[in-house]
Design a protein around this motif. Structure first.
Motif, PDB file in Angstrom:
ATOM      1  N   TYR A 132       0.838  -1.212   0.000  1.00  0.00           N
ATOM      2  CA  TYR A 132       0.000   0.000   0.000  1.00  0.00           C
ATOM      3  C   TYR A 132       0.868   1.257   0.000  1.00  0.00           C
ATOM      4  O   TYR A 132       0.633   2.198  -0.768  1.00  0.00           O
ATOM      5  CB  TYR A 132      -0.937  -0.035   1.209  1.00  0.00           C
ATOM      6  CG  TYR A 132      -1.416   1.314   1.674  1.00  0.00           C
ATOM      7  CD1 TYR A 132      -2.355   2.040   0.936  1.00  0.00           C
ATOM      8  CD2 TYR A 132      -0.919   1.867   2.861  1.00  0.00           C
ATOM      9  CE1 TYR A 132      -2.786   3.291   1.366  1.00  0.00           C
ATOM     10  CE2 TYR A 132      -1.346   3.113   3.294  1.00  0.00           C
ATOM     11  CZ  TYR A 132      -2.279   3.823   2.548  1.00  0.00           C
ATOM     12  OH  TYR A 132      -2.700   5.056   2.973  1.00  0.00           O
ATOM     13  N   CYS A 136       0.730   3.679  -3.197  1.00  0.00           N
ATOM     14  CA  CYS A 136      -0.015   4.917  -2.936  1.00  0.00           C
ATOM     15  C   CYS A 136       0.903   6.095  -2.606  1.00  0.00           C
ATOM     16  O   CYS A 136       0.525   7.254  -2.791  1.00  0.00           O
ATOM     17  CB  CYS A 136      -1.011   4.693  -1.799  1.00  0.00           C
ATOM     18  SG  CYS A 136      -2.279   3.463  -2.193  1.00  0.00           S
ATOM     19  N   SER A 226      -6.022  -2.522   2.811  1.00  0.00           N
ATOM     20  CA  SER A 226      -4.818  -2.109   2.073  1.00  0.00           C
ATOM     21  C   SER A 226      -5.012  -2.280   0.579  1.00  0.00           C
ATOM     22  O   SER A 226      -4.678  -1.375  -0.215  1.00  0.00           O
ATOM     23  CB  SER A 226      -3.610  -2.925   2.544  1.00  0.00           C
ATOM     24  OG  SER A 226      -3.307  -2.661   3.900  1.00  0.00           O
ATOM     25  N   TYR A 227      -5.574  -3.414   0.173  1.00  0.00           N
ATOM     26  CA  TYR A 227      -5.774  -3.653  -1.258  1.00  0.00           C
ATOM     27  C   TYR A 227      -6.895  -2.799  -1.823  1.00  0.00           C
ATOM     28  O   TYR A 227      -6.900  -2.491  -3.022  1.00  0.00           O
ATOM     29  CB  TYR A 227      -6.032  -5.133  -1.523  1.00  0.00           C
ATOM     30  CG  TYR A 227      -4.740  -5.882  -1.738  1.00  0.00           C
ATOM     31  CD1 TYR A 227      -4.032  -5.749  -2.922  1.00  0.00           C
ATOM     32  CD2 TYR A 227      -4.201  -6.690  -0.741  1.00  0.00           C
ATOM     33  CE1 TYR A 227      -2.830  -6.401  -3.120  1.00  0.00           C
ATOM     34  CE2 TYR A 227      -3.002  -7.350  -0.925  1.00  0.00           C
ATOM     35  CZ  TYR A 227      -2.324  -7.201  -2.117  1.00  0.00           C
ATOM     36  OH  TYR A 227      -1.123  -7.850  -2.296  1.00  0.00           O
ATOM     37  N   TYR A 229      -7.334   0.375  -1.017  1.00  0.00           N
ATOM     38  CA  TYR A 229      -6.624   1.611  -1.348  1.00  0.00           C
ATOM     39  C   TYR A 229      -5.695   1.412  -2.546  1.00  0.00           C
ATOM     40  O   TYR A 229      -5.543   2.308  -3.383  1.00  0.00           O
ATOM     41  CB  TYR A 229      -5.816   2.094  -0.141  1.00  0.00           C
ATOM     42  CG  TYR A 229      -6.639   2.803   0.902  1.00  0.00           C
ATOM     43  CD1 TYR A 229      -7.147   4.086   0.669  1.00  0.00           C
ATOM     44  CD2 TYR A 229      -6.912   2.204   2.130  1.00  0.00           C
ATOM     45  CE1 TYR A 229      -7.910   4.748   1.628  1.00  0.00           C
ATOM     46  CE2 TYR A 229      -7.682   2.855   3.100  1.00  0.00           C
ATOM     47  CZ  TYR A 229      -8.175   4.120   2.837  1.00  0.00           C
ATOM     48  OH  TYR A 229      -8.930   4.761   3.786  1.00  0.00           O
ATOM     49  N   ILE A 230      -5.070   0.241  -2.636  1.00  0.00           N
ATOM     50  CA  ILE A 230      -4.171  -0.035  -3.755  1.00  0.00           C
ATOM     51  C   ILE A 230      -4.947  -0.020  -5.078  1.00  0.00           C
ATOM     52  O   ILE A 230      -4.525   0.621  -6.057  1.00  0.00           O
ATOM     53  CB  ILE A 230      -3.473  -1.401  -3.563  1.00  0.00           C
ATOM     54  CG1 ILE A 230      -2.418  -1.299  -2.456  1.00  0.00           C
ATOM     55  CG2 ILE A 230      -2.818  -1.868  -4.864  1.00  0.00           C
ATOM     56  CD1 ILE A 230      -1.817  -2.634  -2.059  1.00  0.00           C
TER      57      ILE A 230
END
Length: 317
Positions: A132, A136, A226-227, A229-230
Motif C-alpha cells: 500500500y 499509494c 490495504s488492497y 486503497y491499492i
C-alpha cells in the motif's frame, strides 16, 4: 489388504485424570490405504518437503546476496520463507512419521502450527501494508517504511503470532481426554482435541474464537483495506502500462494471500461429519505442504526483480 497408518501419541503430557479413566495416548489414522499407497504418500511428502525447504531457503539466500533486493518487501518475504520452512517442518515429517508408525508429542505440534499460522496472517497483512505504501506513496515509501520499522513490524508479527496462541495452547493442555482414542487426521488440530475431551471445553472454545477474531479476521480485514486503497490508486493511473506495472508489484503477494485465506476460511465452513474430515485433511495438506511449496515459485515467476536476481545467480554458476 487395507493398512491403516497409526501413530500413538501423548496428547496430554501433564497427565490429568478424570475418575481414573483418562486417555493419554491416541492414534492418528493418517491416510488409510494399502501399503503401496502409504509408501507412495511418504515419497510424495518427502519430495514436497525437500522442494519446499530448498525453494524457500533459495529465496532467503537470493535476497541476502543481492543488494537490489535489500528492500522492505523482500525483507518480509524472507521472514515468510523462513516461517514456511518451519511450518512445513512441523507437519510433513510428522505426517510421514504417522504413515511409518513413529511417535511424537501432540500438544507441542499444535502450539507451533497454530503459532506459525498466526504469524503468517500477521506477516501477510504487514506485507499488504508495505505494498500500500509503495503504490499509494511511491515518492516517500522508503522513508515511511524504514529499515527500523520493517524490523519492528516483522518482530511484532512473530511475537504476536506466538503470544496469541499461548493461552489457548495452555488451556488445551489442561483438558482431560476420555476417548475414543482415534483421531482421523495426519496432524494435531484443535478440533480433534476438543472432540476427544470429556472435560469442559468452553474456555478453550472461547479462546479459539477470540484468537480467530484477532488473528484471522483482523489481519484479513487489514489486508483487504490495504488492497482497497491499492486498487483505488491503481485505477487513477492514466496509462494502461502504468496500471499494469503498479499492479505487478503486488500480484505475487495477492496470489499468496488468496490461497492462504481461501483455504483457512474453508476450514471453518461446517459440512457433514465424514465430508468435513476428508475436506479438512485436504485443506490441511494444502495449507501446510502445498502452499509453502508454491510460494517460492509464485514470487520467482511473478516478481521481476527476483527473476532477474535468479537469472544472474544462474549465469554465475
Amino acid at each position: 489388504m487395507e493398512l491403516e497408518s497409526v501413530n500413538k501419541m501423548n496428547l496430554n503430557p501433564w497427565g490429568h485424570t478424570a475418575n481414573g479413566t483418562s486417555v493419554e495416548e491416541f492414534i492418528l489414522l493418517g491416510f488409510p490405504g494399502t501399503w503401496h499407497f502409504q509408501v507412495s504418500l511418504v515419497v510424495v511428502f518427502a519430495l514436497t518437503y525437500s522442494l519446499t525447504v530448498t525453494g524457500n531457503a533459495s529465496i532467503i539466500a537470493l535476497v541476502s546476496t543481492n543488494s537490489n533486493l535489500h528492500a522492505p518487501m523482500y525483507f518480509f518475504l524472507c521472514n515468510l520463507s523462513f516461517l514456511q520452512i518451519w511450518d512445513t517442518t512441523g507437519v510433513v515429517p510428522k505426517a510421514t512419521g504417522v504413515m511409518l508408525g513413529t511417535s511424537h508429542v501432540c500438544i507441542l505440534q499444535l502450539f507451533f502450527l497454530l503459532s506459525l499460522g498466526s504469524t503468517e496472517c500477521f506477516l501477510l497483512s504487514v506485507m499488504a501494508y508495505d505494498r500500500y505504501l509503495a503504490i499509494c506513496y511511491p515518492l516517500t515509501d522508503s522513508s515511511l517504511m524504514s529499515t527500523v520499522l520493517s524490523a519492528r513490524l516483522a518482530l511484532s508479527s512473530w511475537l504476536g503470532g506466538f503470544l496469541a496462541i499461548s493461552l489457548m495452547a495452555f488451556l488445551t493442555s489442561r483438558l482431560t481426554f476420555c476417548g475414543p482414542e482415534v483421531i482421523n487426521q495426519f496432524l494435531c488440530d484443535i478440533d480433534s482435541c476438543l472432540a476427544l475431551s470429556c472435560s469442559d471445553t468452553w474456555p478453550v472454545e472461547l479462546a479459539a474464537f477470540l484468537v480467530s477474531l484477532i488473528v484471522v479476521v483482523a489481519s484479513c480485514v487489514l489486508t483487504l483495506v490495504s488492497y482497497g486503497y491499492i486498487i483505488s490508486s491503481v485505477l487513477r493511473i492514466q496509462s494502461a502500462h502504468g496500471q499494469k506495472k503498479a499492479f505487478s508489484t503486488c500480484s505475487a503477494h495477492l496470489s499468496v494471500v488468496t490461497i492462504w485465506y481461501g483455504s483457512t476460511m474453508l476450514l471453518y465452513v461446517k459440512q457433514s461429519a465424514q465430508n468435513s474430515l476428508d475436506r479438512n485433511k485436504l485443506l490441511n495438506t494444502l495449507n501446510t505442504a502445498v502452499t509453502p511449496l508454491l510460494n517460492p515459485f509464485i514470487y520467482t515467476l511473478r516478481t521481476r526483480e527476483v527473476k532477474q536476481a535468479l537469472g544472474r545467480a544462474c549465469q554465475k554458476k
